[in-house]
Design an enzyme around this catalytic site. Structure first.
Site, PDB file in Angstrom:
ATOM      1  N   ARG A   1       0.844  -1.184   0.000  1.00 35.52           N
ATOM      2  CA  ARG A   1       0.000   0.000   0.000  1.00 35.52           C
ATOM      3  C   ARG A   1       0.885   1.242   0.000  1.00 35.52           C
ATOM      4  NH1 ARG A   1      -3.103   2.976   4.895  1.00 35.52           N
ATOM      5  NH2 ARG A   1      -3.880   4.658   3.575  1.00 35.52           N
TER       6      ARG A   1
ATOM      7  N   HIS B   1      -3.321  10.896   0.770  1.00 36.28           N
ATOM      8  CA  HIS B   1      -2.752  10.651   2.093  1.00 36.28           C
ATOM      9  C   HIS B   1      -2.163  11.962   2.610  1.00 36.28           C
ATOM     10  CE1 HIS B   1      -1.201   7.271   4.837  1.00 36.28           C
ATOM     11  NE2 HIS B   1      -0.969   8.416   5.474  1.00 36.28           N
TER      12      HIS B   1
ATOM     13  N   GLU C   1      -7.566   8.217   6.452  1.00 38.36           N
ATOM     14  CA  GLU C   1      -7.792   8.823   7.769  1.00 38.36           C
ATOM     15  C   GLU C   1      -8.414  10.214   7.683  1.00 38.36           C
ATOM     16  OE1 GLU C   1      -4.279   8.570  10.173  1.00 38.36           O
ATOM     17  OE2 GLU C   1      -4.262   6.374  10.155  1.00 38.36           O
TER      18      GLU C   1
ATOM     19  N   ASN D   1      -7.406   1.610   9.805  1.00 44.00           N
ATOM     20  CA  ASN D   1      -6.112   1.834  10.449  1.00 44.00           C
ATOM     21  C   ASN D   1      -6.301   1.836  11.959  1.00 44.00           C
ATOM     22  OD1 ASN D   1      -5.310   2.272   7.845  1.00 44.00           O
ATOM     23  ND2 ASN D   1      -4.835   4.445   8.113  1.00 44.00           N
TER      24      ASN D   1
ATOM     25  N   TYR E   1      -4.072   1.457  15.875  1.00 41.07           N
ATOM     26  CA  TYR E   1      -2.795   1.362  16.574  1.00 41.07           C
ATOM     27  C   TYR E   1      -2.920   1.066  18.063  1.00 41.07           C
ATOM     28  CZ  TYR E   1      -0.628   3.266  12.372  1.00 41.07           C
ATOM     29  OH  TYR E   1      -0.181   3.442  11.089  1.00 41.07           O
TER      30      TYR E   1
ATOM     31  N   GLU F   1      -3.489  -0.181   8.071  1.00 40.60           N
ATOM     32  CA  GLU F   1      -2.324   0.269   8.839  1.00 40.60           C
ATOM     33  C   GLU F   1      -2.400  -0.333  10.232  1.00 40.60           C
ATOM     34  OE1 GLU F   1      -1.431   4.423   9.232  1.00 40.60           O
ATOM     35  OE2 GLU F   1      -1.847   4.854   7.115  1.00 40.60           O
TER      36      GLU F   1
END
Length: 1873
Positions: free
Chosen positions: A1398, A1443, A1488, A1630, A1632, A1697
């Site tokens: 990606r 992005h 995002e 995404n 985290y 992500e």
């Protein structure tokens, strides 16, 4: 005439009695009556205590006694007393009943004649053992006789073994049986007189008229004291009565005769042969001791006695009420209010209750349906517009509620299930699993705590969905309730053994459907109220039959119903009509439900008659229409209860009235009521027992009894509630003991204050106060809670038997190893060598596991801090008393005069300890409370009594007392003699210890002589900070410590010599120690300094005691040298003699350590003057700056230090057994009960102790949390608190409230540590075939070439070139130079073995001004080359169109704020699809959008850096981003999908959010808002359509409240909603990290955070990364993936992500990243395999270290290291590359050996660049810092970049197909992956 004859007869008997007493020496003549009978019709109908004693029995006995009867027959029932035949298993209620009966006889002056058994063997026993020929049966009967003598022997002098010898049983050996009976009688006779040797005791065997022949076998043997015979007499035969009696007496050897029974036939009033013959017999020399007067005179029709009060006589309503009322009416107030200081029967159930809608809250949580009470509250029909939405928040506070129950010590908890929480619509098809799980959790928690759950299926909170169809008036509800009950029985019945179908159903019928005062608010007393009862009764019956037919056999539980009823007292007792009215009241209330169930399956006749009369009287306006049960329904309802539950609260005066035709109970029932203040619980229990349980014989459970009070400030000191409770409990006790009513449970209503129906929170009913103004809903015990706990402990009001306690033995091994003196530095420096080089990541890694069995979990306190009572009961002043009353240095001038008042509130302290379920309690003895002047001659017994009681109570609850003999509160009288500087204190202290060992040592097995002697010596005598406040830092501390050590040793030897052998305890000393870490572990003198710090603190005392009897050499050397340098002739450190060393060495049985924090030490040469212990150490100490601060200055929470300290003790002191005797954290007083910081503290510190045990082999034996409750914290007064319980020091009651930490600590204790949760356990398995494995980058972060080949400026170019925007002034001008390194980047991808890559396209690189007016073919060619290289490597490109690097040209016209960008983005997408789409099958429109909108346009922390309109701009930008995405998606769908066959979506990022306090609805709501405002902001419109209702409602309401005319959140038109919804082919995600959320009030501020209304923190146990916002929390990944599935319809998910950062020195062994990927990807696997989440791919962020936006290059996420010190920017694989490649190769996590698991290659070493010590490098002839040099290098390379790319435009032909076929082709492609 009859009366005169009776008088004559009685006169003769009296004369005979006097004569026989004088002449024959016999006792008074026995005129025998009885027994009580069930009815006059039945044969063998003796009363057998299988039902309550009949009302009026006492009056009957009084009448008999007044007529001369002296004795009364009491036949015992063998089968009722011992149903199993075993004396060890009696039926306690029957025992109680017989005792009550015997006492009643004695009270009125009648002597019981007790008959052990009638004659025939009971069938139940015969079938098992046989008849009297069976020796086993004979032995059983003898055991039964012994049991009866023990239970009733004290209440009766005269006994019969058998009432009649009957050996005519079927198949019975007559002769063998007779011999057995005679031998049995002989054995029982001997046993009887052994047990009761006193005069006047007599026992016989009853013989029938036909059994005279056996007398010859009795003659000459001593087997009876008199002859008991049954005589048959017929007046017609005119037999010689006297002769017959004479023959009997002669045959028996002259035994006295009792005519126990006489059968008289053929006699009439004018035939007096029997009377004459009997009188003749009396005038002979025969010894006749008595006769049955009832038979004698009854046979002559001379008896005018009232008959026995039969049970059957009172089956009629009027008779029952009349008899009960008569029983109590004659009692004086003193008799009525008599208080019984007695105990309840053994096994009595003590309960407390709640109801779901009053306490649970969570009104719409987890799919719960609306109830009628929810609707009622929301319609503002409750006082002050209160609602039950949150109530007590019990839905989230199971542990909180069970904590209270443990504190109360109840054995039973009654609660109700919310029907709508289980079945939201009321129907089985709507079942909510989460609702059921809540009750599973509650039930399991109860059982784990030893508490029996009692469940009420229905307590008023009907699902509103059912009410919408008529509710209880609709006959279909019967089937719905049956299904609901069936589910509950099947789901919970394996653990729940007591069920109430309904609680107080009368309230439902009356208030819900009659008066309409309760929901559903129906006002229909004519039809609805009666129909509701009808349906409730049928529903109850169906539920009972469901249980009976399907579950009873396996579950073995009971089902009953809890009926509410008041007592009715006639207003005017002289008016029969008022008595009748009172009876009607009870029939209309209690009988309405009880009569059908317990009597005959139909309504009471009184009720039916009254309604029928009204029907006739009031035609056509009938005031009541009573439904009729069919015969089948009556049969099905009758007997459907295994117990009768009674909810009782009050009594009424009832008067007769004419109700006319008015609907309602008073009108139809013709009565009026007014309050009766008397307690009538005993009366109604008697009434119920007689009226309803005379046939069914089921027990009564008091299922509700309590006191409702108005809310006021003094609600905690609820003395009125205590008095009422005391009265009610006493009434129940009297009903049991005096009346023989079978009551088996008492339930106090309620556990805590709650939502009190229509009165809301304006009144209170709880034993615990709930603060409804606090979102945490803290629960605080009231005084009534402590009272009830005492009642439970004593099982009533009797004196508690002395408890026999098990010795609290703690196993230990005495260490006999002789240890040598410590070296300098000590060999224990291996601890620093082992741990100090660990990475922070490894240091903080959490350890799951448990401590060894028998681990001692405890809490602590100390005398001065909690006891108070400073000058009461003879206590002498301590040094702390003197200090606090003289100083003004303590905040608020606080003192310990009252403190927590524990001296007067021991029960309250015990409540907390019971609730925590600790295994040990560490407390100290107040020396001056025991010896006021410090010497034994001043012994204060009251002080001793206090500690005796404390110790006894602890042991009663299996809590080991851990006693500290001295915790700083020296008697002032001893300080006046010099205190611890005086060597005489050694012997004085020993005297105190000796007394304590002797007095308490039989129960105390764990002693500590001193607590923190270091503090005593240094703070008390050196710094002078604490009493005795002596400031002599160079001399006194050493002298005092010297004496303390010797005092300790002497006390130890006293115990060892005098007490150890008999008491088997252990003795030690509690030493305090910080851990000390060297400032630089690689510098030897810093290690020596750290070691010296430990030796000066811990070693000062531990070295003499645990090693060689002397101080450590480090101390001796330092103090000696300092003293010499100061010109002293000798060292200031005192020396021990060799004898003292031997005496001191080894004087501890275990190592007790108090620990709180860690310090960083470095070497320093400190001054020589003034002389000071502090300067002797030659070191500096600093705080460990990376750890959280606490409320105590310089006492940071450094958890990892505990593990190192424990290891140091292990190494230094010979591997001793260690008890952590103090550990805790201070919080400010403003932090009351929601003490998350304390939870984190314990969570991390206890885990470090676990590591030391589990990983390092340290012998950790116990952990003591400091402290039990907030208390007087020495020099901090009450400014801070260490407690697990909050104490309100402003309240004289010193109320104690459990904090969040108390519940957390209980869980730790219960689990014995931290067992690995399921979501942390590794799952083995594989992902689907064709799973996407990828890694990702973004154009601006890696490409560089910022002005190469015609690239236009982006907003990030401008942002990074703006000062102070990017850390270290880093920028992406060169970045990783990927623009020039396609081959190297693809090589990395091949090494990773990924299937996809990606990356994003730089919009300004291909369209420099953002539009298609100018196309940069050179830039586009870069992407062609990259895509081609990927495809050549069999790697699929996954392209992100945007992005974050917007062309600056577009930003100049307001960028994403300008809605024209929607179409510009569409045009850009169109261009890319057209040029690259034939080769690319995976697309992301925008990455995002949250960060673009909020971080870039709200916080301004990212490009374009706008922050001045945070309330509106983020939402405008977000709005346009969504529309732009939708347009790009539709473009692809319409124009390209059919030919290119790709898939396209948007990537949304989000953290997962958990509540900071999981027990708190407010935090749960905050966590929910965080997720909805994060992921939901963009996912909801795309996947569900439009913004979520939560976002729209909150932002609109806050905007309007802020004075704005409309919401700040833009609105989509219906067309836009439709166009955006469904614009996805997969969910790009995404993720985290996870955060903990809590509410934050922002007032009227208008911005995103204020709208969200939440703050976030991280759990301290979560591992750090290189990014402050990213904490390692894998569990959240699975949760948010499951959330996406449930919230958005289980879309296909590609994780686009996920990764972890690092910062600081370069280390290619990135263990942390491998760990992160392992754990996070495994959570993805769980989501896929266990939760069935449709996961299609996973992308690791990032391929290589790159420009991490505003943090520059300081944070590194890469799998590959990029060496920026090399102009070529080489990529170097980190170790995580191999790990990720292995996961890819295995397509998951295979179990065991697998071909995909190959050894991981070693990482390439990172280049080492030598750096001078001053942190600078040479650059272009200059000395620059590393960061400046890096910036310079980057700039140089940027200037060298040459744009040399040519571009030739290629033309593609497009063929447009129908939209439907395009979608089909796309979906076919999706199925491939």
């Amino acid at each position: 005439m009859k009366y005169l004859l009776w008088l004559a007869f009685l006169y003769v008997f009296c004369l005979y009695g006097c004569w026989s007493g004088e002449v024959n020496g016999q006792e008074d003549f026995m005129l025998v009556g009885g027994p009580l009978r069930v009815s006059d019709i039945e044969v063998n109908n003796h009363f057998d205590c299988s039902y309550p004693i009949p009302p009026g029995s006492k009056e009957y006995f009084e009448y008999l006694q007044s007529r001369g009867v002296t004795h009364f027959k009491v036949p015992l029932s063998w089968t009722q007393l011992l149903p199993t035949g075993l004396s060890s298993q009696p039926q306690q209620a029957v025992v109680t009943c017989y005792r009550t009966l015997l006492r009643q006889l004695l009270d009125v002056g009648l002597q019981p004649l007790v008959i052990l058994h009638g004659s025939a063997v009971p069938e139940a026993l015969r079938s098992k053992y046989g008849g009297w020929e069976s020796q086993e049966l004979v032995e059983m009967f003898q055991q039964y006789a012994e049991f009866a003598f023990q239970e009733f022997g004290a209440l009766a002098n005269s006994w019969l073994t058998l009432g009649d010898v009957n050996i005519d049983g079927p198949g019975e050996d007559a002769q063998g049986s007779l011999q057995n009976i005679l031998r049995l009688n002989k054995n029982i006779f001997q046993l009887f007189h052994q047990m009761f040797p006193e005069k006047g005791r007599r026992l016989s065997l009853g013989l029938g008229a036909g059994q005279v022949s056996i007398l010859s076998q009795i003659e000459g043997s001593t087997t009876m004291d008199f002859l008991s015979v049954h005589i048959e007499y017929n007046c017609a035969s005119a037999s010689n009565f006297a002769k017959e009696l004479s023959n009997l007496q002669m045959s028996s050897g002259g035994l006295p005769i009792l005519i126990l029974k006489m059968t008289v036939d053929g006699c009439s009033l004018d035939q007096f042969q029997l009377l004459g013959n009997f009188l003749n017999a009396l005038n002979t020399d025969m010894n006749i001791v008595g006769c049955d007067i009832m038979d004698m005179l009854g046979g002559l029709d001379l008896l005018d006695f009232p008959t026995s009060p039969h049970i059957s006589d009172y089956s009629g309503i009027t008779k029952t009420y009349q008899s009960v009322w008569n029983k109590f009416k004659a009692k004086t107030p003193a008799e009525r209010d008599l208080f019984l200081n007695e105990s309840f029967p053994s096994g009595f159930q003590w309960a407390v209750s709640t109801e779901s809608f009053k306490v649970e809250g969570g009104w719409s949580e987890d799919g719960k349906g609306e109830t009628i009470w929810d609707r009622w509250g929301h319609e503002n029909k409750v006082s002050d517009n209160h609602t039950a939405d949150l109530a007590c928040d019990s839905y989230n506070k199971v542990d909180y509620d069970v904590y209270l129950l443990r504190g109360l010590n109840v054995n039973t908890y009654q609660f109700s299930i919310s029907w709508a929480r289980i079945f939201p619509s009321g129907q089985r098809g709507s079942q909510s699993e989460k609702g059921a799980l809540y009750y599973d959790k509650l039930i399991n928690a109860l059982i784990e705590s030893g508490i029996q759950p009692v469940v009420t299926l229905y307590h008023w909170d009907l699902p509103q969905a059912l009410q919408d169809y008529g509710g209880w008036t609709n006959a279909s509800i019967v089937e719905a309730f049956k299904d609901y009950a069936d589910f509950c029985f099947s789901r919970f019945g394996d653990r729940v053994k007591k069920w109430n179908t309904f609680s107080s159903p009368w309230v439902v019928s009356d208030s819900g459907y009659g008066t309409g005062k309760h929901p559903p608010g129906v006002k229909d007393y004519v039809v609805a109220s009666y129909q509701v009862t009808h349906n409730i009764l049928k529903s109850h019956a169906e539920a009972w039959h469901v249980y009976n037919d399907r579950y009873r056999k396996t579950q073995r539980g009971e089902v009953g119903i809890a009926l509410n009823s008041d007592w009715a007292e006639p207003k005017d007792p002289s008016r029969p009509e008022d008595i009748a009215a009172a009876d009607r009241y009870l029939q209309f209330m209690l009988g309405w439900f009880a009569h059908p169930i317990f009597v005959n399956g139909d309504y009471p006749e009184t009720l039916k008659t009254q309604i029928e009369q009204k029907r006739k009287q009031c035609t056509p306006s009938e005031p009541a229409k009573l439904p009729v049960f069919t015969a089948e329904e009556s049969k099905r309802i009758h007997g459907t209860a295994d117990f009768l539950g009674l909810n009782y609260y009050k009594s009424w005066f009832i008067s007769n009235s004419d109700g006319g035709c008015t609907p309602g109970p008073q009108g139809v029932g013709d009565f009026q009521q007014s309050m009766d203040p008397s307690a009538a619980l005993r009366k109604i229990l008697n009434y119920i027992s007689t009226e309803y349980l005379n046939v069914s014989k089921v027990p009564i459970y008091i299922t509700g009894n309590g006191v409702l009070t108005e809310y006021n400030r003094n609600t905690l000191n609820d003395t009125a509630r205590i008095e009422e409770m005391k009265g009610y409990i006493s009434e129940a006790l009297k009903a049991i003991l005096l009346d023989g009513v079978d009551v088996q449970r008492f339930t106090v209503q309620s556990l805590m204050d709650g939502f009190e129906e229509t009165l809301g929170y304006t009144v209170r009913s709880g034993l615990h106060y709930v603060n409804f103004d606090d979102a945490d809903r803290p629960r605080t015990p009231k005084q009534s809670a402590y009272f009830y706990a005492q009642v439970i402990k004593q099982n009533g009001f009797g004196s508690r038997n002395s408890d026999s306690f098990k010795e609290a033995l703690i196993q230990y091994t005495r260490n006999q190893t002789v240890l040598s003196a410590s070296e300098v530095p000590s060999k224990s420096k291996v601890v620093w060598e082992k741990f100090s080089s660990q990475t922070t990541f490894k240091t903080k890694m959490y350890r799951y596991g448990t401590f060894p069995d028998g681990f001692s979990w405890g809490v602590s306190s100390s005398a001065y801090q909690i006891e108070g009572g400073w000058n009461v009961d003879g206590k002498g002043p301590s040094v702390w008393d003197t200090f606090t009353n003289e100083t003004s240095s303590i905040p608020g001038n606080a003192d310990g005069d009252v403190a927590c008042d524990s001296y007067n509130r021991l029960d309250e302290d015990l409540y907390m300890l019971r609730a925590l379920r600790v295994k040990s309690y560490r407390f100290s003895l107040s020396w001056s409370r025991i010896f006021p002047d410090g010497h034994q001659t001043s012994l204060n017994q009251k002080g001793v009594d206090y500690y005796n009681r404390l110790i006894d109570e602890l042991l009663a609850y299996n809590i080991t007392p851990m006693v500290t003999l001295y915790h700083w509160d020296l008697p002032q009288a001893l300080q006046n003699l010099g205190g611890w500087e005086n060597e005489d204190m050694i012997n004085i202290f020993n005297e105190f210890c000796n007394f304590c060992f002797a007095t308490f040592g039989d129960r105390v097995k764990f002693w500590m002589t001193f607590n923190q002697p270091h503090t005593i010596a240094w703070s008390g005598y050196g710094l002078g900070q604490i009493p005795p406040n002596i400031k002599n830092p160079g001399i006194a501390p050493y002298r005092v410590a010297h004496n303390l050590i010797k005092a300790h040793a002497k006390a130890y030897h006293t115990y060892d010599d005098k007490y150890r052998k008999s008491q088997a305890g252990q003795v030690s000393i509690a030493l305090n120690a910080d851990w000390v870490e060297p400032k630089d572990v690689n510098v030897p003198r810093e290690v020596v300094a750290a070691d010296r710090a430990l030796q000066f603190q811990l070693g000062w005392f531990a070295h003499p005691i645990f090693k060689n009897g002397d101080y450590p050499d480090a101390m001796k050397w330092q103090v000696g040298n300092k003293s010499e340098l100061q010109g002293l002739l000798e060292t200031r450190l005192p020396a021990f003699t060799e004898e003292e060393k031997r005496f001191i060495k080894g004087t501890a049985d275990m190592f007790c350590v108090n620990h709180y924090t860690t310090k960083i030490a470095s070497h320093a040469t400190l001054r020589l003057s003034p002389e000071s212990y502090e300067y002797d150490r030659d070191l500096k100490e600093e705080e460990e700056g990376d750890s959280p601060t606490t409320a105590i200055s310089k006492q940071r929470a450094v958890a990892w230090g505990l593990r190192r300290l424990l290891n140091w003790i292990k190494e230094e002191y010979g591997h001793p057994e260690i008890y952590i005797t103090e550990n805790g954290v201070a919080t400010e007083t403003k932090i009351t009960w929601d003490d998350t910081a304390r939870v984190f503290y314990y969570k991390t510190y206890i885990d470090e102790a676990l590591k030391s045990y589990d990983l390092d082999g340290v012998k950790v034996k116990g952990y003591i949390a400091t402290s039990l409750m907030d208390s007087f914290e020495w020099l901090n007064g009450y400014k801070v608190g260490f407690g697990l319980h909050h104490v309100d020091f402003s309240n004289p009651n010193r109320p104690r409230t459990p904090k969040y930490s108390a519940h957390f600590y209980h869980q730790v204790i219960k689990n014995n540590g931290f067992p690995k949760p399921d979501d942390e356990k590794r799952l083995y398995g594989h992902f689907r075939e064709g799973f996407i494995w990828s890694t990702a980058t973004a154009s601006y972060q890696i490409e560089g070439g910022w002005r190469a080949d015609g690239k236009g400026l982006s907003i990030w170019d401008k942002f990074a070139h703006t000062p102070l925007r990017v850390f270290n002034d880093d920028n992406g001008d060169i970045a990783c130079d990927s623009y020039h390194k396609v081959e190297e980047d693809v090589a990395m991808l091949k090494q990773l073995k990924v299937t996809h890559y990606r990356f994003s396209i730089s919009w300004p690189r291909v369209l420099p001004d953002g539009t298609t007016k100018h196309i940069n073919e050179a830039g586009l060619n870069y992407y062609h080359r990259l895509v081609d290289a990927l495809l050549a490597a069999n790697i699929q490109p996954h392209i992100t169109l945007y992005h974050w690097d917007l062309p600056q040209a577009l930003q100049d016209i307001k960028g994403w704020e300008n809605d024209t960008i929607v179409f510009k983005f569409r045009d850009y997408a169109d261009f890319i699809f057209s040029r690259l789409g034939h080769k690319v099958k995976f697309w992301i429109t925008i990455n995002e959008p949250y960060n673009i909108a909020n971080v870039g346009h709200g916080y301004g922390a990212a490009a374009p850096g706008i922050s001045f309109r945070p309330g509106t701009l983020p939402y405008i930008v977000g709005h346009n981003l969504l529309k732009a995405h939708a347009e790009a998606w539709h473009l692809y769908n319409d124009k390209y999908r059919a030919t290119q066959k790709g898939i396209i979506s948007i990537t949304i990022n989000s953290d997962w959010s958990e509540p900071r306090n999981p027990y708190k609805q407010e935090d749960i709501d905050a966590a929910r808002r965080v997720v909805q405002f994060y992921i939901g902001w963009f996912a909801h419109p795309v996947f569900n359509g439009d913004y979520s209702n939560m976002m729209k409602t909150i932002i609109r309401d806050r905007s309007l409240a802020g004075g704005l005319p409309k919401s700040r959140l833009p609105e989509f038109t219906p067309e836009e909603i439709k166009r955006i919804k469904g614009t996805y082919d997969y969910f790009g995600f995404n993720h985290y990290t996870t955060v903990l959320a809590f509410p934050v009030p922002y007032g009227d501020l208008q911005h995103y955070d204020a709208d969200r209304g939440a703050g976030t923190i991280a759990d301290r146990t979560w591992l750090d990364s290189g990014s402050s916002w990213l904490k390692v929390s894998p569990f959240g990944f699975r949760k948010i993936l499951k959330f996406i599935k449930e919230e958005y319809g289980n879309p296909p998910i590609i994780i686009t992500e996920n990764g972890m950062s690092e910062r600081g020195p370069i280390d290619l062994d990135d263990f942390h990243r491998s760990y992160y990927y392992d754990e996070y990807i495994n959570q993805v696997l769980k989501a896929y395999q266990i939760d069935n989440v449709d996961i299609r791919g996973y992308t690791a962020w990032s391929l290589m270290d790159n420009l991490e936006w505003a943090t520059g290059f300081s944070e590194r996420f890469g799998l590959f290291y990029v060496n920026h010190s090399d102009p070529n920017l080489p990529r170097v694989a980190k170790k995580s590359v191999a790990r990720y490649a292995t996961i890819i190769k295995c397509n998951g996590f295979p179990m065991g050996p697998h071909k995909c698991l190959s050894p991981e290659p070693e990482a390439t070493s990172a280049p080492v660049t030598p750096q001078p010590n001053n942190g600078t490098v040479g650059f272009l002839g200059m000395r620059l810092s590393v960061s400046d040099a890096e910036a310079g290098l980057n700039t140089t390379f940027a200037l060298l970049v040459v744009a040399a790319f040519g571009a030739i435009c290629s033309t593609f032909c497009f063929f447009k197909a129908k939209k439907q076929s395009k979608r089909r082709l796309s979906l076919q492609y999706m199925n491939k992956f």
